[in-house]
Write a protein that holds these residues in place. Structure first.
Motif, PDB file in Angstrom:
ATOM      1  N   HIS A  34       0.849  -1.189   0.000  1.00  0.00           N
ATOM      2  CA  HIS A  34       0.000   0.000   0.000  1.00  0.00           C
ATOM      3  C   HIS A  34       0.886   1.240   0.000  1.00  0.00           C
ATOM      4  O   HIS A  34       1.783   1.363   0.820  1.00  0.00           O
ATOM      5  N   SER A  36       0.518   4.992   0.631  1.00  0.00           N
ATOM      6  CA  SER A  36      -0.495   5.913   1.140  1.00  0.00           C
ATOM      7  C   SER A  36      -0.143   7.376   0.935  1.00  0.00           C
ATOM      8  O   SER A  36      -1.010   8.187   0.686  1.00  0.00           O
ATOM      9  N   ASP A  59      -9.376   3.146  -1.882  1.00  0.00           N
ATOM     10  CA  ASP A  59      -8.075   2.654  -2.340  1.00  0.00           C
ATOM     11  C   ASP A  59      -8.198   2.109  -3.762  1.00  0.00           C
ATOM     12  O   ASP A  59      -9.218   1.541  -4.141  1.00  0.00           O
ATOM     13  N   SER A  73      -3.805   4.995  -2.077  1.00  0.00           N
ATOM     14  CA  SER A  73      -5.003   5.713  -1.632  1.00  0.00           C
ATOM     15  C   SER A  73      -5.562   6.518  -2.808  1.00  0.00           C
ATOM     16  O   SER A  73      -4.826   6.933  -3.706  1.00  0.00           O
TER      17      SER A  73
END
Length: 126
Positions: A34, A36, A59, A73
């Motif tokens: 991920h 972010s 997401d 994100s």
């Protein structure tokens, strides 16, 4: 959302990153990344066991590297939608909760702008 722009993947990885992914998967077979953009992560994609990270509705899945899904994100995707992310490895310590922590090397996101016909092929995000 397409995982490619004119055949170019939105996310890719260096050989060093693929090797570190394989090393991590020896301990944690089912992982995800991920990106972010929070104040603490900076340019480091975080690597988590799949069950330990809750994806949000906003997401966006960019694609996969080494068979591992990579998410970003929604707000970061909006800022970086014209950019190919390249997951690499550099010396250092990973993020506190990232699985690369403690291995004396960490993931780092590099990037390149999609250009020419690639840039023209980027669809609008709703």
């Amino acid at each position: 959302m397409d995982a490619t722009i004119n055949g170019e993947p939105r996310v890719t990885a260096t050989d060093s990153a693929l090797n570190l992914i394989a090393e991590i998967q020896a301990d944690h077979p089912d992982i995800l990344f991920h990106q972010s953009g929070g104040c603490c992560d900076g340019s480091s994609p975080m690597c988590y066991p799949k069950g330990d990270f809750m994806l949000a509705d906003h997401d966006v899945k960019l694609g996969e590297i080494g068979g591992v899904p990579v998410y970003i994100s929604g707000s970061q995707f909006e800022a970086w939608k014209h950019t190919q992310l390249i997951i690499d490895v550099v010396p250092g310590r990973g993020g506190m909760f990232s699985l690369d922590n403690g291995r004396e090397k960490r993931f780092l996101t590099r990037s390149r702008l999609f250009g020419g016909s690639e840039a023209c092929a980027i669809p609008a995000i709703r």
